[in-house]
Motif scaffolding. Structure first.
Motif, PDB file in Angstrom:
ATOM      1  N   LEU A 157      -1.732  51.867  23.946  1.00  0.00           N
ATOM      2  CA  LEU A 157      -1.680  50.339  23.584  1.00  0.00           C
ATOM      3  C   LEU A 157      -1.325  49.506  24.867  1.00  0.00           C
ATOM      4  N   ALA A 161      -3.698  46.545  26.224  1.00  0.00           N
ATOM      5  CA  ALA A 161      -3.153  45.133  26.390  1.00  0.00           C
ATOM      6  C   ALA A 161      -3.265  44.510  27.821  1.00  0.00           C
ATOM      7  N   SER A 167      -5.955  41.360  23.377  1.00  0.00           N
ATOM      8  CA  SER A 167      -5.131  40.604  22.500  1.00  0.00           C
ATOM      9  C   SER A 167      -4.629  41.633  21.604  1.00  0.00           C
ATOM     10  N   HIS A 168      -3.187  41.292  21.181  1.00  0.00           N
ATOM     11  CA  HIS A 168      -2.613  42.448  20.158  1.00  0.00           C
ATOM     12  C   HIS A 168      -3.369  42.620  19.036  1.00  0.00           C
ATOM     13  N   SER A 169      -3.965  41.411  18.397  1.00  0.00           N
ATOM     14  CA  SER A 169      -4.720  41.337  17.285  1.00  0.00           C
ATOM     15  C   SER A 169      -6.138  42.270  17.279  1.00  0.00           C
ATOM     16  N   ALA A 172      -5.063  45.901  17.244  1.00  0.00           N
ATOM     17  CA  ALA A 172      -4.904  46.125  15.868  1.00  0.00           C
ATOM     18  C   ALA A 172      -6.190  46.522  15.229  1.00  0.00           C
ATOM     19  N   LEU A 179      -0.580  45.034  12.755  1.00  0.00           N
ATOM     20  CA  LEU A 179      -0.312  44.112  13.946  1.00  0.00           C
ATOM     21  C   LEU A 179       1.224  44.313  14.285  1.00  0.00           C
ATOM     22  N   VAL A 182       1.513  47.627  16.504  1.00  0.00           N
ATOM     23  CA  VAL A 182       1.069  47.403  17.917  1.00  0.00           C
ATOM     24  C   VAL A 182       1.874  46.577  18.525  1.00  0.00           C
ATOM     25  N   LYS A 183       2.689  45.452  18.065  1.00  0.00           N
ATOM     26  CA  LYS A 183       3.320  44.638  18.947  1.00  0.00           C
ATOM     27  C   LYS A 183       4.732  45.353  19.392  1.00  0.00           C
ATOM     28  N   ILE A 186       4.066  48.418  22.019  1.00  0.00           N
ATOM     29  CA  ILE A 186       4.148  47.817  23.353  1.00  0.00           C
ATOM     30  C   ILE A 186       5.399  47.039  23.751  1.00  0.00           C
ATOM     31  N   ARG A 187       6.064  46.494  23.043  1.00  0.00           N
ATOM     32  CA  ARG A 187       7.516  46.047  23.237  1.00  0.00           C
ATOM     33  C   ARG A 187       8.385  47.391  23.772  1.00  0.00           C
TER      34      ARG A 187
END
Length: 200
Positions: A157, A161, A167-169, A172, A179, A182-183, A186-187
């Protein structure tokens, strides 16, 4: 021969008949691809155009944008119908894959406006010294190594990105993930990466 954008078959009251089955849609696409059958294309257009527009608007496109993307999808379908292979996917899957890709293309174009060649920000920076170039190369190796050590799901992921600029969306949707998942992945990947680089 029917007009290029011929009408769907209709009931006596003027309403459109129920949608074609996958089998008959497959046959129509094959007729378009092999024979350039405009009548078959008119039926495919009548079946898919409103469905694709609804799909696009559910994903945030305004009406005008959705119409524009639908037109691009239909032009692509007419040109590439000979590539349709019903043994690989049915007509709906194939057509909606084209629609999804066209939507992504449109979002990318929309996100990246034309560049002004006179923009001072585009003037090349002065060449780096040999020491700085060596240091940058070493940093690059460390970052690549740290990314390789991330868990597969986070690494993948993160690459989408940052290396593919998605984009995250978009990620996803493409990966079939929520979503929020995914966020958070990545975080977590960024936290691990930062720690790894600090420790190294």
């Amino acid at each position: 021969m029917m007009p290029f954008y011929g009408a769907m078959q209709r009931r006596p009251d003027g309403t459109a008949m129920a949608g074609d089955t996958d089998q008959s849609l497959n046959a129509l696409l094959i007729a378009v691809g092999q024979d350039r059958d405009r009548g078959a294309f008119a039926r495919v257009f009548g079946h898919f155009a409103p469905r694709i527009k609804s799909y696009l608007m559910r994903r945030g496109c305004d009406g005008e944008t959705a119409e524009e993307v639908v037109q691009e999808v239909m032009v692509t379908l007419w040109r590439r119908a000979d590539q349709f292979d019903p043994s690989q996917a049915n007509a709906s899957t194939w057509v909606f894959t084209i629609a999804r890709n066209k939507r992504i293309d449109f979002l990318r174009r929309d996100k990246r406006p034309e560049l002004d060649p006179d923009d001072p920000a585009l003037v090349p920076a002065p060449a780096d010294s040999a020491d700085r170039l060596v240091e940058a190369a070493q940093d690059s190796v460390r970052v690549r190594s740290a990314i390789k050590n991330l868990p597969d799901d986070q690494r993948h992921l993160l690459e989408l990105a940052y290396f593919e600029d998605k984009s995250h969306s978009m990620i996803a949707e493409e990966q079939g993930l929520p979503l929020g998942t995914v966020k958070s992945r990545i975080r977590l990947a960024m936290v691990r990466l930062k720690k790894s680089l600090q420790d190294g």
